[in-house]
Scaffold this motif. Structure first.
Motif, PDB file in Angstrom:
ATOM      1  N   GLN A  19       0.815  -1.212   0.000  1.00  0.00           N
ATOM      2  CA  GLN A  19       0.000   0.000   0.000  1.00  0.00           C
ATOM      3  C   GLN A  19       0.855   1.271   0.000  1.00  0.00           C
ATOM      4  N   GLU A  20       2.057   1.162   0.573  1.00  0.00           N
ATOM      5  CA  GLU A  20       2.955   2.320   0.633  1.00  0.00           C
ATOM      6  C   GLU A  20       3.908   2.388  -0.550  1.00  0.00           C
ATOM      7  N   GLY A  21       3.832   1.410  -1.453  1.00  0.00           N
ATOM      8  CA  GLY A  21       4.694   1.408  -2.621  1.00  0.00           C
ATOM      9  C   GLY A  21       6.129   1.019  -2.329  1.00  0.00           C
ATOM     10  N   ARG A  22       6.356   0.296  -1.232  1.00  0.00           N
ATOM     11  CA  ARG A  22       7.707  -0.154  -0.892  1.00  0.00           C
ATOM     12  C   ARG A  22       8.017  -1.479  -1.584  1.00  0.00           C
ATOM     13  N   PRO A  23       9.300  -1.807  -1.774  1.00  0.00           N
ATOM     14  CA  PRO A  23       9.663  -3.015  -2.519  1.00  0.00           C
ATOM     15  C   PRO A  23       9.299  -4.301  -1.784  1.00  0.00           C
ATOM     16  N   VAL A  24       8.698  -5.220  -2.515  1.00  0.00           N
ATOM     17  CA  VAL A  24       8.323  -6.536  -1.987  1.00  0.00           C
ATOM     18  C   VAL A  24       8.883  -7.597  -2.925  1.00  0.00           C
ATOM     19  N   VAL A  25       9.405  -8.686  -2.357  1.00  0.00           N
ATOM     20  CA  VAL A  25       9.949  -9.791  -3.149  1.00  0.00           C
ATOM     21  C   VAL A  25       9.157 -11.064  -2.843  1.00  0.00           C
ATOM     22  N   ALA A  26       8.584 -11.655  -3.870  1.00  0.00           N
ATOM     23  CA  ALA A  26       7.842 -12.909  -3.712  1.00  0.00           C
ATOM     24  C   ALA A  26       8.810 -14.088  -3.627  1.00  0.00           C
ATOM     25  N   LEU A  27       8.450 -15.070  -2.803  1.00  0.00           N
ATOM     26  CA  LEU A  27       9.230 -16.299  -2.645  1.00  0.00           C
ATOM     27  C   LEU A  27       8.286 -17.485  -2.749  1.00  0.00           C
ATOM     28  N   GLN A  55      18.386  -6.302   2.643  1.00  0.00           N
ATOM     29  CA  GLN A  55      18.646  -5.460   1.466  1.00  0.00           C
ATOM     30  C   GLN A  55      17.614  -4.347   1.319  1.00  0.00           C
ATOM     31  N   GLY A  56      16.663  -4.256   2.255  1.00  0.00           N
ATOM     32  CA  GLY A  56      15.694  -3.172   2.225  1.00  0.00           C
ATOM     33  C   GLY A  56      14.367  -3.491   1.577  1.00  0.00           C
ATOM     34  N   ALA A  57      14.118  -4.776   1.275  1.00  0.00           N
ATOM     35  CA  ALA A  57      12.838  -5.177   0.690  1.00  0.00           C
ATOM     36  C   ALA A  57      12.054  -6.021   1.699  1.00  0.00           C
ATOM     37  N   VAL A  58      10.794  -6.238   1.409  1.00  0.00           N
ATOM     38  CA  VAL A  58       9.931  -7.029   2.288  1.00  0.00           C
ATOM     39  C   VAL A  58       9.701  -8.405   1.650  1.00  0.00           C
ATOM     40  N   PRO A  59      10.054  -9.499   2.344  1.00  0.00           N
ATOM     41  CA  PRO A  59       9.834 -10.838   1.779  1.00  0.00           C
ATOM     42  C   PRO A  59       8.371 -11.244   1.870  1.00  0.00           C
TER      43      PRO A  59
END
Length: 320
Positions: A19-27, A55-59
């Motif tokens: 919702q905040e436009g922050r980086p997310v990485v799918a696993l 690294q600053g992303a959300v898993p």
């Protein structure tokens, strides 16, 4: 602000990040249930998530729990998938209607994870390796659903290429035919999972997360429906283990041919023989490469997120 898909269950951290436009990485979750034994699987899954976070992303590990696609798992859910292992149904795109309708648990493969990630607004997906065209696939039509998913789902897949048990030249031909961008990361050759060399020249090369992110941005601007393969060679510190595994793969292939093993029996036979012949080195190398993929994938996600927030005012690198 992104409106979350109400068909999914998001972890609070993933929901906030999207919702905040922050980086997310799918696993994916199949690597947990079917790729490694317990407890190495839960340990690796947790460590990979930590790499992404560092690294600053959300898993966002993806799985089906009680028929609900979950985007981001709790520790308890990770433990459940890890302990159940192969008893959890392996879920590809084709299996989603059944597993969801019956309220089952499922571990998502590359194709299902890609699909659910894209529907959730996640642009980057990290995995070990993609499936491909199997040897003899020109007559058996044994082609991984990963490839057709890449042809129709706009997600960047950060991986170590495809395993050498597959027909890599035909895999690359299939991807080309279906318009899938394939780039090798800091190398000119398409990697073959446990080895940095496949003998196949990569269609293009990217030398930084920024170059990959710019390609993703261009694909998005032109509304290309296909995904992207970002093939990362196995890290140098795991290369020796990878070479041992590669020798085991070649021997296992010879044994399969000598014993006239065919069809659906080939892959289980190869995996078991490779594990035995490499004396566990295949697991060690697998863990090292997935962590390396996670580090690079998180970098890409962070840079891509920054590009989107810059509203498309980009300076394209000259070495694309």
């Amino acid at each position: 602000m992104l409106i979350l898909n109400d068909l999914f269950v998001y972890s609070p951290e993933v929901a906030r990040a999207l919702q905040e436009g922050r980086p997310v990485v799918a696993l994916e979750s199949t690597i947990i249930s079917h790729g490694m034994p317990y407890p190495q699987n839960i340990q690796t899954a947790t460590e990979v998530e930590e790499v992404v976070s560092q690294q600053g992303a959300v898993p966002a590990t993806i799985a089906i729990i009680g028929g609900k696609p979950c985007i981001g798992l709790t520790r308890e859910q990770l433990e459940h998938i890890a302990k159940a292992g192969p008893a959890v149904r392996k879920v590809s795109r084709r299996d989603l209607p059944l597993v969801i309708a019956k309220g089952l648990d499922g571990a998502t493969t590359v194709s299902a994870t890609m699909l659910l990630a894209a529907r959730s607004g996640i642009n980057v997906f990290v995995t070990g390796g993609i499936g491909g065209v199997h040897r003899g696939g020109e007559s058996t039509m044994d082609i991984s659903a990963d490839l057709t998913e890449l042809a129709r789902t706009p997600v960047a897949v950060i991986c170590a290429g495809a395993k050498s048990v597959l027909d890599i030249p035909r895999t690359l031909e299939f991807l080309e035919t279906h318009g899938v961008t394939v780039t090798a990361y800091q190398t000119d050759e398409f990697p073959a999972f446990f080895t940095r060399s496949s003998g196949c020249k990569a269609p293009c090369r990217s030398d930084s997360p920024l170059e990959v992110a710019c390609m993703m941005h261009a694909s998005q601007q032109f509304q290309l429906a296909s995904g992207m393969v970002v093939a990362v060679p196995i890290p140098s510190e795991a290369e020796a283990e990878g070479q041992v595994v590669e020798m085991a793969i070649q021997r296992a292939l010879q044994e399969a041919e000598q014993n006239r093993i065919s069809g659906s029996a080939v892959t289980p036979f190869l995996l078991e023989r490779i594990r035995a012949l490499s004396e566990g080195k295949s697991l060690d190398a697998n863990i090292k490469l997935i962590k390396n993929n996670a580090r690079i994938g998180a970098h890409v996600a962070v840079v891509f997120s920054n590009l989107l927030s810059s509203r498309g005012q980009l300076t394209i690198p000259s070495k694309l």
